[in-house]
Design an enzyme around this catalytic site. Structure first.
Site, PDB file in Angstrom:
ATOM      1  N   ARG A  29      34.316  83.715  -4.858  1.00  0.00           N
ATOM      2  CA  ARG A  29      34.652  84.848  -4.748  1.00  0.00           C
ATOM      3  C   ARG A  29      33.235  86.104  -4.598  1.00  0.00           C
ATOM      4  O   ARG A  29      33.195  87.184  -5.292  1.00  0.00           O
ATOM      5  CB  ARG A  29      35.672  85.910  -5.803  1.00  0.00           C
ATOM      6  CG  ARG A  29      36.925  85.257  -5.789  1.00  0.00           C
ATOM      7  CD  ARG A  29      37.810  86.128  -5.087  1.00  0.00           C
ATOM      8  NE  ARG A  29      39.028  85.504  -4.872  1.00  0.00           N
ATOM      9  CZ  ARG A  29      40.147  86.201  -5.375  1.00  0.00           C
ATOM     10  NH1 ARG A  29      40.123  87.319  -6.213  1.00  0.00           N
ATOM     11  NH2 ARG A  29      41.471  85.428  -5.593  1.00  0.00           N
ATOM     12  N   ARG A  42      34.847  92.762  -5.579  1.00  0.00           N
ATOM     13  CA  ARG A  42      34.776  94.131  -6.211  1.00  0.00           C
ATOM     14  C   ARG A  42      33.643  94.443  -6.844  1.00  0.00           C
ATOM     15  O   ARG A  42      33.532  95.431  -7.559  1.00  0.00           O
ATOM     16  CB  ARG A  42      36.281  94.247  -6.747  1.00  0.00           C
ATOM     17  CG  ARG A  42      37.159  94.665  -5.895  1.00  0.00           C
ATOM     18  CD  ARG A  42      38.649  94.721  -6.311  1.00  0.00           C
ATOM     19  NE  ARG A  42      38.850  93.304  -6.942  1.00  0.00           N
ATOM     20  CZ  ARG A  42      40.142  92.989  -7.249  1.00  0.00           C
ATOM     21  NH1 ARG A  42      41.101  93.661  -7.126  1.00  0.00           N
ATOM     22  NH2 ARG A  42      40.173  91.708  -7.673  1.00  0.00           N
ATOM     23  N   ARG A  68      35.946  99.314   0.686  1.00  0.00           N
ATOM     24  CA  ARG A  68      37.328  99.024   0.278  1.00  0.00           C
ATOM     25  C   ARG A  68      37.819 100.477   0.201  1.00  0.00           C
ATOM     26  O   ARG A  68      39.149 100.424   0.235  1.00  0.00           O
ATOM     27  CB  ARG A  68      37.360  98.289  -0.905  1.00  0.00           C
ATOM     28  CG  ARG A  68      37.615  96.857  -0.606  1.00  0.00           C
ATOM     29  CD  ARG A  68      39.145  96.539  -0.158  1.00  0.00           C
ATOM     30  NE  ARG A  68      40.006  96.402  -1.244  1.00  0.00           N
ATOM     31  CZ  ARG A  68      41.002  97.098  -1.350  1.00  0.00           C
ATOM     32  NH1 ARG A  68      41.274  98.090  -0.520  1.00  0.00           N
ATOM     33  NH2 ARG A  68      41.964  96.900  -2.245  1.00  0.00           N
ATOM     34  N   ASP A 103      41.940  85.316   2.836  1.00  0.00           N
ATOM     35  CA  ASP A 103      42.581  84.962   1.848  1.00  0.00           C
ATOM     36  C   ASP A 103      43.431  83.955   1.989  1.00  0.00           C
ATOM     37  O   ASP A 103      43.899  83.633   3.544  1.00  0.00           O
ATOM     38  CB  ASP A 103      43.408  86.172   1.400  1.00  0.00           C
ATOM     39  CG  ASP A 103      43.922  85.943   0.079  1.00  0.00           C
ATOM     40  OD1 ASP A 103      43.217  86.354  -0.991  1.00  0.00           O
ATOM     41  OD2 ASP A 103      44.856  85.630  -0.234  1.00  0.00           O
ATOM     42  N   TYR A 121      53.210  80.428  -4.312  1.00  0.00           N
ATOM     43  CA  TYR A 121      53.322  81.911  -3.739  1.00  0.00           C
ATOM     44  C   TYR A 121      54.317  81.950  -2.993  1.00  0.00           C
ATOM     45  O   TYR A 121      55.196  83.040  -2.959  1.00  0.00           O
ATOM     46  CB  TYR A 121      52.097  82.301  -2.989  1.00  0.00           C
ATOM     47  CG  TYR A 121      50.741  82.532  -4.060  1.00  0.00           C
ATOM     48  CD1 TYR A 121      50.878  83.756  -4.748  1.00  0.00           C
ATOM     49  CD2 TYR A 121      49.772  81.430  -4.113  1.00  0.00           C
ATOM     50  CE1 TYR A 121      49.676  83.766  -5.585  1.00  0.00           C
ATOM     51  CE2 TYR A 121      48.873  81.765  -5.063  1.00  0.00           C
ATOM     52  CZ  TYR A 121      48.870  82.991  -5.677  1.00  0.00           C
ATOM     53  OH  TYR A 121      47.711  83.147  -6.737  1.00  0.00           O
TER      54      TYR A 121
HETATM   55  O1  CP3 Z   1      34.352  85.321  -1.550  1.00  0.00           O
HETATM   56  C1  CP3 Z   1      35.245  84.657  -1.379  1.00  0.00           C
HETATM   57  O2  CP3 Z   1      35.724  83.583  -2.347  1.00  0.00           O
HETATM   58  C2  CP3 Z   1      36.268  84.684  -0.089  1.00  0.00           C
HETATM   59  C3  CP3 Z   1      37.216  85.217   0.000  1.00  0.00           C
HETATM   60  C4  CP3 Z   1      38.493  84.689  -0.896  1.00  0.00           C
HETATM   61  C5  CP3 Z   1      39.378  85.708  -1.404  1.00  0.00           C
HETATM   62  N1  CP3 Z   1      40.358  84.976  -1.937  1.00  0.00           N
HETATM   63  C6  CP3 Z   1      39.127  87.100  -1.284  1.00  0.00           C
HETATM   64  C7  CP3 Z   1      40.083  88.208  -2.076  1.00  0.00           C
HETATM   65  C8  CP3 Z   1      39.080  83.527  -1.377  1.00  0.00           C
HETATM   66  C9  CP3 Z   1      38.434  82.277  -1.007  1.00  0.00           C
HETATM   67  C10 CP3 Z   1      40.434  83.868  -1.917  1.00  0.00           C
HETATM   68  C11 CP3 Z   1      41.139  82.799  -2.506  1.00  0.00           C
HETATM   69  C12 CP3 Z   1      42.441  82.853  -3.137  1.00  0.00           C
HETATM   70  N2  CP3 Z   1      43.124  83.883  -2.937  1.00  0.00           N
HETATM   71  C13 CP3 Z   1      42.697  82.059  -3.924  1.00  0.00           C
HETATM   72  C14 CP3 Z   1      42.349  80.565  -4.476  1.00  0.00           C
HETATM   73  C15 CP3 Z   1      41.165  80.848  -5.516  1.00  0.00           C
HETATM   74  C16 CP3 Z   1      41.500  81.341  -6.796  1.00  0.00           C
HETATM   75  O3  CP3 Z   1      40.854  82.739  -7.011  1.00  0.00           O
HETATM   76  O4  CP3 Z   1      42.024  80.928  -7.636  1.00  0.00           O
HETATM   77  C17 CP3 Z   1      44.131  82.787  -4.539  1.00  0.00           C
HETATM   78  C18 CP3 Z   1      45.240  82.303  -5.549  1.00  0.00           C
HETATM   79  C19 CP3 Z   1      44.427  83.910  -3.742  1.00  0.00           C
HETATM   80  C20 CP3 Z   1      45.424  84.659  -3.816  1.00  0.00           C
HETATM   81  C21 CP3 Z   1      45.064  86.251  -4.225  1.00  0.00           C
HETATM   82  N3  CP3 Z   1      44.255  87.172  -3.276  1.00  0.00           N
HETATM   83  C22 CP3 Z   1      45.485  87.055  -5.337  1.00  0.00           C
HETATM   84  C23 CP3 Z   1      46.320  86.497  -6.379  1.00  0.00           C
HETATM   85  C24 CP3 Z   1      44.817  88.142  -5.234  1.00  0.00           C
HETATM   86  C25 CP3 Z   1      45.058  89.215  -6.137  1.00  0.00           C
HETATM   87  C26 CP3 Z   1      44.352  89.355  -7.474  1.00  0.00           C
HETATM   88  C27 CP3 Z   1      42.773  89.719  -7.119  1.00  0.00           C
HETATM   89  O5  CP3 Z   1      41.811  88.840  -7.359  1.00  0.00           O
HETATM   90  O6  CP3 Z   1      42.647  90.683  -6.691  1.00  0.00           O
HETATM   91  C28 CP3 Z   1      44.159  88.344  -3.937  1.00  0.00           C
HETATM   92  C29 CP3 Z   1      43.279  89.440  -3.324  1.00  0.00           C
HETATM   93  C30 CP3 Z   1      41.729  89.175  -3.162  1.00  0.00           C
HETATM   94  N4  CP3 Z   1      41.502  88.017  -2.235  1.00  0.00           N
HETATM   95  C31 CP3 Z   1      40.707  90.061  -3.209  1.00  0.00           C
HETATM   96  C32 CP3 Z   1      39.401  89.407  -2.473  1.00  0.00           C
HETATM   97  C33 CP3 Z   1      38.249  89.890  -2.495  1.00  0.00           C
HETATM   98  C34 CP3 Z   1      40.643  91.319  -3.835  1.00  0.00           C
HETATM   99  C35 CP3 Z   1      41.284  92.416  -2.893  1.00  0.00           C
HETATM  100  C36 CP3 Z   1      40.612  93.634  -3.081  1.00  0.00           C
HETATM  101  O7  CP3 Z   1      41.527  94.392  -3.933  1.00  0.00           O
HETATM  102  O8  CP3 Z   1      39.358  94.118  -2.677  1.00  0.00           O
END
Ligand code: CP3
Length: 352
Positions: A25, A29, A38, A74, A151
């Site tokens: 990640r 943020r 964002r 994502d 999910y």
């Molecule tokens: O920088 C990176 O790693 C690449 C982008 C990336 C994101 N999500 C961006 C993201 C990757 C590889 C993921 C993977 C992901 N997404 C996983 C597996 C890895 C892990 O963290 O366990 C999972 C389970 C998800 C599902 C997901 N996406 C959730 C549960 C959420 C909400 C919780 C949170 O952290 O906000 C997201 C949103 C998300 N995915 C954001 C980002 C940058 C936040 C979005 C925002 O509000 O700006």
């Protein structure tokens, strides 16, 4: 001769002259420039606009100089492409579907044509590859079938995995069929990412930790093996990611990915011992270690490097995604500490 990025060499357990580092990640943020973008643009719009996804992907690289970029996207977008509505709610997180039952959602999906349905991903990959230095690797990714299934069945995040496990135990054949459908979709999606130019692929199976070794072997392992076998010979290393699964290390070894990610709950020296010198590993700093003062952080990073980099095939990373409140200075300190680590005859040389 094309340049082979040190990240790719480490994935293949080849000697390197410094240890590669990236951060799960890393675009997100905790970065002021990300928060800025964002404020004006919803998350899913960022993911689906190749120009913006490229910009966000490059933000951490420009600031910190990581050795790999990860495509900004994502894992849940694949479920959307398979026919389920996807929304991100600021408070509750991801939501899938429109209030149907989990079984209705399972029945409604089908494997998509990724190039047709997720063309924005492949466009972003091409743009990012056109913008990064050839010594930096681009990591493509996907959710693994089990984590995607949770999910889909739950309709969002869950604490107890009640709906997923009830479905798995009560309708084992239907559960396997779902895993097969997801694996088929992944096969096409991952190959389209390779075609577009990624240098490595990471499979996120974040929630595999909720399964016993026996259930993991029965319900997940064969599907993972099929996906990874289908990628052999494609010329791109594969990385398996999961959380809290040191109890499943030997099962995960059987998946056959080039790299296994480790979270912080296992001693990395012990993990390398259990896996042997041929299996590359990635990890395993606790994301909250970045909240320590600089000197203690440096020490935590070095301790992991000393054990992790004793053989070739080591990539520095956190054990899970970086927390949004993380101080940006800590990230710079982490990257600099890894790059300053003298590889010597450890990861650069021969196994003991
Ligand atoms: O920088 C990176 O790693 C690449 C982008 C990336 C994101 N999500 C961006 C993201 C990757 C590889 C993921 C993977 C992901 N997404 C996983 C597996 C890895 C892990 O963290 O366990 C999972 C389970 C998800 C599902 C997901 N996406 C959730 C549960 C959420 C909400 C919780 C949170 O952290 O906000 C997201 C949103 C998300 N995915 C954001 C980002 C940058 C936040 C979005 C925002 O509000 O700006």
């Amino acid at each position: 001769m094309p340049v082979v990025p040190i990240f790719v060499k480490a994935c293949l357990a080849q000697p390197v002259d410094r240890i590669p580092v990236w951060i799960m990640r890393q675009a997100g943020r905790y970065l002021p420039e990300y928060r800025n973008l964002r404020q004006k643009t919803p998350f899913l719009t960022l993911c689906k606009s190749p120009g913006l996804a490229t910009e966000v992907t490059l933000q951490p690289l420009e600031r910190f100089g990581m050795d790999a970029a990860i495509l900004f996207s994502d894992i849940l977008l694949l479920l959307e492409a398979m026919g389920v509505e996807l929304a991100f709610d600021e408070k509750v997180g991801p939501r899938l579907g429109k209030g149907e039952s989990g079984e209705e959602r399972v029945r409604s999906i089908s494997a998509p044509d990724p190039v047709q349905e997720m063309g924005y991903v492949m466009d972003a990959i091409r743009q990012i590859k056109g913008s990064i230095n050839e010594e930096v690797a681009l990591i493509g990714f996907s959710g693994a079938p089990f984590t995607l299934a949770t999910y889909l069945i739950e309709g969002g995040s869950t604490r107890d995995f009640y709906a997923t496990k009830s479905f798995m135990y009560q309708q084992p054949s239907a559960f396997h069929r779902l895993m097969e459908t997801l694996a088929d979709a992944l096969d096409a999606f991952l190959k389209a990412q390779i075609e577009a130019g990624v240098d490595a692929l990471q499979l996120f199976d974040t929630w595999a930790m909720v399964l016993s070794p026996k259930d993991y072997r029965e319900f997940v392992l064969p599907h993972m093996q099929r996906i990874v076998a289908g990628l052999k010979g494609e010329g791109v290393p594969t990385i398996h990611y999961s959380l809290g699964t040191s109890t499943l290390l030997e099962e995960m070894e059987q998946i056959g990915t080039d790299v296994l990610s480790l979270d912080w709950k296992i001693d990395i020296g012990e993990a390398r011992q259990r896996l042997g010198p041929d299996r590359a590993v990635q990890g395993n700093l606790d994301p909250f270690a970045l909240f320590q003062d600089g000197e203690r952080l440096e020490k935590s990073v070095q301790e992991i490097l000393e054990k992790g980099a004793r053989w070739p095939g080591y990539i520095f990373n956190l054990g899970h995604g970086i927390h949004q409140k993380t101080p940006v200075e800590s990230v710079q300190r982490l990257v600099d500490t890894v790059h300053a680590f003298p590889v010597g005859d450890a990861a650069g040389g021969s196994a003991e």
